[in-house]
Design a protein around this motif. Structure first.
Motif, PDB file in Angstrom:
ATOM      1  N   LYS A 257      17.330  23.305 -80.641  1.00 11.85           N
ATOM      2  CA  LYS A 257      17.838  22.309 -80.156  1.00 11.85           C
ATOM      3  C   LYS A 257      18.749  22.565 -78.724  1.00 11.85           C
ATOM      4  CE  LYS A 257      15.828  19.654 -83.228  1.00 11.85           C
ATOM      5  NZ  LYS A 257      14.935  18.799 -83.196  1.00 11.85           N
ATOM      6  N   VAL A 258      19.056  21.540 -77.949  1.00  6.18           N
ATOM      7  CA  VAL A 258      20.214  21.727 -76.974  1.00  6.18           C
ATOM      8  C   VAL A 258      21.294  21.430 -77.541  1.00  6.18           C
ATOM      9  CG1 VAL A 258      18.530  20.590 -75.236  1.00  6.18           C
ATOM     10  CG2 VAL A 258      20.060  19.318 -76.434  1.00  6.18           C
ATOM     11  N   SER A 259      22.358  22.173 -77.083  1.00  4.88           N
ATOM     12  CA  SER A 259      23.515  22.402 -77.627  1.00  4.88           C
ATOM     13  C   SER A 259      24.132  21.129 -77.960  1.00  4.88           C
ATOM     14  CB  SER A 259      24.660  22.991 -76.576  1.00  4.88           C
ATOM     15  OG  SER A 259      24.318  24.284 -76.261  1.00  4.88           O
ATOM     16  N   GLU A 260      24.019  20.044 -77.406  1.00  2.00           N
ATOM     17  CA  GLU A 260      24.535  18.717 -77.895  1.00  2.00           C
ATOM     18  C   GLU A 260      24.035  18.214 -79.128  1.00  2.00           C
ATOM     19  OE1 GLU A 260      23.533  19.299 -74.665  1.00  2.00           O
ATOM     20  OE2 GLU A 260      25.243  18.742 -73.312  1.00  2.00           O
TER      21      GLU A 260
ATOM     22  N   ALA B 266      27.757  17.672 -87.064  1.00  3.42           N
ATOM     23  CA  ALA B 266      28.980  16.566 -87.230  1.00  3.42           C
ATOM     24  C   ALA B 266      28.367  15.227 -88.271  1.00  3.42           C
ATOM     25  CB  ALA B 266      29.083  15.858 -86.084  1.00  3.42           C
ATOM     26  N   HIS B 267      26.943  15.037 -88.263  1.00  2.00           N
ATOM     27  CA  HIS B 267      26.343  13.932 -89.432  1.00  2.00           C
ATOM     28  C   HIS B 267      25.741  14.631 -90.363  1.00  2.00           C
ATOM     29  CE1 HIS B 267      26.600  11.802 -85.310  1.00  2.00           C
ATOM     30  NE2 HIS B 267      26.888  10.924 -86.156  1.00  2.00           N
ATOM     31  N   GLY B 268      25.920  16.005 -90.615  1.00  2.51           N
ATOM     32  CA  GLY B 268      25.499  16.553 -91.982  1.00  2.51           C
ATOM     33  C   GLY B 268      24.141  16.924 -92.195  1.00  2.51           C
TER      34      GLY B 268
ATOM     35  N   ILE C 221      24.859  26.305 -83.493  1.00  4.37           N
ATOM     36  CA  ILE C 221      24.990  27.146 -82.548  1.00  4.37           C
ATOM     37  C   ILE C 221      24.927  26.906 -81.151  1.00  4.37           C
ATOM     38  CG2 ILE C 221      24.760  29.626 -81.648  1.00  4.37           C
ATOM     39  CD1 ILE C 221      23.568  30.461 -84.456  1.00  4.37           C
ATOM     40  N   PHE C 222      25.887  26.672 -80.441  1.00  2.00           N
ATOM     41  CA  PHE C 222      25.853  25.787 -79.100  1.00  2.00           C
ATOM     42  C   PHE C 222      26.929  26.562 -77.908  1.00  2.00           C
ATOM     43  CE2 PHE C 222      28.694  24.231 -82.330  1.00  2.00           C
ATOM     44  CZ  PHE C 222      29.980  24.378 -81.866  1.00  2.00           C
ATOM     45  N   ALA C 223      26.688  26.155 -76.862  1.00  4.61           N
ATOM     46  CA  ALA C 223      27.447  26.700 -75.788  1.00  4.61           C
ATOM     47  C   ALA C 223      28.982  26.246 -75.624  1.00  4.61           C
ATOM     48  CB  ALA C 223      26.731  26.284 -74.331  1.00  4.61           C
ATOM     49  N   GLY C 224      29.809  26.868 -75.413  1.00  6.79           N
ATOM     50  CA  GLY C 224      31.414  26.755 -75.240  1.00  6.79           C
ATOM     51  C   GLY C 224      31.537  25.637 -74.612  1.00  6.79           C
ATOM     52  N   TYR C 225      31.113  25.086 -73.446  1.00 15.62           N
ATOM     53  CA  TYR C 225      31.299  23.922 -72.636  1.00 15.62           C
ATOM     54  C   TYR C 225      30.905  22.864 -73.108  1.00 15.62           C
ATOM     55  CZ  TYR C 225      26.864  25.627 -70.497  1.00 15.62           C
ATOM     56  OH  TYR C 225      25.651  25.950 -70.224  1.00 15.62           O
ATOM     57  N   VAL C 226      30.209  22.743 -74.168  1.00 17.20           N
ATOM     58  CA  VAL C 226      29.779  21.414 -74.884  1.00 17.20           C
ATOM     59  C   VAL C 226      30.890  20.980 -75.799  1.00 17.20           C
ATOM     60  CG1 VAL C 226      28.238  20.330 -76.733  1.00 17.20           C
ATOM     61  CG2 VAL C 226      27.445  21.926 -74.930  1.00 17.20           C
ATOM     62  N   SER C 227      31.251  19.665 -75.539  1.00 17.62           N
ATOM     63  CA  SER C 227      32.107  18.841 -76.537  1.00 17.62           C
ATOM     64  C   SER C 227      32.052  18.974 -78.172  1.00 17.62           C
ATOM     65  CB  SER C 227      32.691  17.485 -76.162  1.00 17.62           C
ATOM     66  OG  SER C 227      33.242  17.128 -76.797  1.00 17.62           O
ATOM     67  N   SER C 228      32.770  19.579 -78.708  1.00 12.72           N
ATOM     68  CA  SER C 228      32.774  19.847 -80.229  1.00 12.72           C
ATOM     69  C   SER C 228      34.090  19.738 -80.921  1.00 12.72           C
ATOM     70  CB  SER C 228      31.942  21.412 -80.353  1.00 12.72           C
ATOM     71  OG  SER C 228      32.836  22.516 -79.638  1.00 12.72           O
TER      72      SER C 228
ATOM     73  N   ASN D 141      14.077  21.422 -68.583  1.00 13.79           N
ATOM     74  CA  ASN D 141      13.983  20.165 -68.593  1.00 13.79           C
ATOM     75  C   ASN D 141      15.400  19.387 -68.851  1.00 13.79           C
ATOM     76  OD1 ASN D 141      11.203  19.856 -68.007  1.00 13.79           O
ATOM     77  ND2 ASN D 141      10.964  20.289 -70.369  1.00 13.79           N
ATOM     78  N   GLU D 142      15.499  18.167 -68.461  1.00 21.50           N
ATOM     79  CA  GLU D 142      16.583  17.234 -68.592  1.00 21.50           C
ATOM     80  C   GLU D 142      17.261  17.186 -70.158  1.00 21.50           C
ATOM     81  OE1 GLU D 142      18.519  16.029 -66.207  1.00 21.50           O
ATOM     82  OE2 GLU D 142      16.911  16.595 -64.917  1.00 21.50           O
ATOM     83  N   GLY D 143      18.413  17.298 -70.131  1.00 15.37           N
ATOM     84  CA  GLY D 143      19.101  17.514 -71.848  1.00 15.37           C
ATOM     85  C   GLY D 143      19.443  18.839 -71.847  1.00 15.37           C
ATOM     86  N   SER D 144      19.204  19.798 -71.235  1.00 20.37           N
ATOM     87  CA  SER D 144      19.790  21.192 -71.354  1.00 20.37           C
ATOM     88  C   SER D 144      21.145  21.384 -70.807  1.00 20.37           C
ATOM     89  CB  SER D 144      18.716  22.227 -70.567  1.00 20.37           C
ATOM     90  OG  SER D 144      19.430  23.209 -70.317  1.00 20.37           O
ATOM     91  N   SER D 145      21.931  22.032 -71.827  1.00 21.89           N
ATOM     92  CA  SER D 145      23.123  21.941 -71.576  1.00 21.89           C
ATOM     93  C   SER D 145      23.492  22.973 -70.349  1.00 21.89           C
ATOM     94  CB  SER D 145      24.119  22.692 -72.470  1.00 21.89           C
ATOM     95  OG  SER D 145      23.582  23.799 -73.189  1.00 21.89           O
ATOM     96  N   LEU D 146      22.660  23.779 -70.202  1.00 21.06           N
ATOM     97  CA  LEU D 146      22.677  24.896 -68.887  1.00 21.06           C
ATOM     98  C   LEU D 146      22.546  24.235 -67.759  1.00 21.06           C
ATOM     99  CD1 LEU D 146      23.020  27.365 -67.379  1.00 21.06           C
ATOM    100  CD2 LEU D 146      20.699  27.974 -68.345  1.00 21.06           C
TER     101      LEU D 146
END
Length: 313
Positions: A133-136, A143-145, A151-158, A201-206
């Motif tokens: 999945k994308v990071s978001e 968060a929703h169980g 596992i996600f990129a560090g610049y994504v809000s978490s 594609n759109e939606g990628s955190s990169l």
């Protein structure tokens, strides 16, 4: 109110077959029963619900609005039943439990194959359910169980998650061998913005990070082609359709052997951290806690942090 006691799994499964086939005859063949027996099952289901599910046509069936809605519910229900059966089968075979991981593409391509292979070799009783999945999406799933570990990129809000460092990676600019940037040892992102890009594609955190970096420079990213994977980016660049920014570990050796150059980006944001995130360590099942600790210690460039012990927190 519809009495749920009148629903049985087999009748719902037969209904779904008929809905998918649009034909009682075809659904009966798939169900290994007679057409009349299947028709009776569906009639009994309609009686229990209190409304028709199909419009009987001369050459088949058409779903009513109620039938269309029930199709969605039945598909979801049967998927859940199948997952339940698989889970129980694993326990019967000695599996200790399932750990659900949602990870971004960078982690899956660069690190997780080796790390999970090592985990499974040491602990074959743990079953990993991994989704790309994308990071978001990975953050939201934890968060929703929906997922145990993200596992996600560090610049994504978490901010809602408890985090552990997983790995670091370096972004590079991949260019054809005859490109004006090809002879450089490093390159600033600003110097790449005069050229056409191949991106995700759109939606990628990169991709989002690249757009933000371009906007900070008061420039625009010239996206010529967008694709769904890093491998596709490499192939498009190899075909001369542009340049691309991607993690160094996602560039296969045969791509570099074909003459393409992977030039490190000199910008600070190009040295990325990948994070492991969980909703609450204290609530993790023992298997998920073990996987979290195992993956957190796979980072070769840092000293392993002490294991998280939910019982001591």
């Amino acid at each position: 109110m519809v009495n749920l006691i009148h629903f049985d799994i087999q009748s719902l499964r037969f209904f779904l077959y008929a809905a998918q086939a649009g034909s009682l005859t075809k659904a009966a063949e798939r169900s290994h029963m007679t057409t009349s027996a299947l028709s009776k099952r569906i009639s009994e289901l309609e009686k229990a619900i209190g409304c028709p599910l199909f419009v009987r046509l001369p050459r088949g069936l058409a779903l009513t609005p109620a039938g269309q809605n029930l199709t969605e519910h039945v598909q979801s229900l049967l998927n859940g039943v199948n997952r339940m059966a698989l889970d129980m089968n694993d326990y019967a075979l000695g599996m200790r439990g399932h750990v659900r991981i949602w990870a971004n593409t960078s982690a899956i391509i660069q690190f997780l194959p080796i790390d999970l292979a090592a985990l499974m070799e040491q602990h074959p009783g743990i079953r990993i359910i991994l989704e790309e999945k994308v990071s978001e999406e990975a953050v939201n799933a934890v968060a929703h169980g929906i997922a145990d570990i993200g596992i996600f990129a560090g610049y994504v809000s978490s901010l809602s998650l408890e985090k552990r460092l997983y790995r670091r990676d370096q972004l590079v600019v991949l260019v054809p061998p005859n490109h004006p940037l090809a002879k450089r040892d490093t390159v600033d992102f600003a110097d790449t913005l005069d050229y056409d890009f191949v991106g995700l594609n759109e939606g990628s955190s990169l991709l989002s990070r690249m757009h933000s970096a371009a906007a900070a420079l008061e420039r625009v990213l010239k996206l010529r082609v967008q694709v769904a994977s890093f491998d596709a980016i490499c192939r498009m660049i190899e075909a001369g359709l542009g340049i691309g920014v991607l993690p160094r570990g996602s560039v296969r050796q045969e791509i570099l052997g074909a003459g393409l150059r992977a030039i490190p980006l000199s910008d600070g944001w190009a040295s990325r951290s990948l994070w492991l995130g969980v909703r609450n360590v204290k609530e993790l099942p023992p298997e998920a806690l073990h996987v979290l600790n195992f993956l957190a210690q796979r980072h070769a460039n840092v000293q392993p942090e002490p294991q998280i012990d939910a019982s001591s927190e």
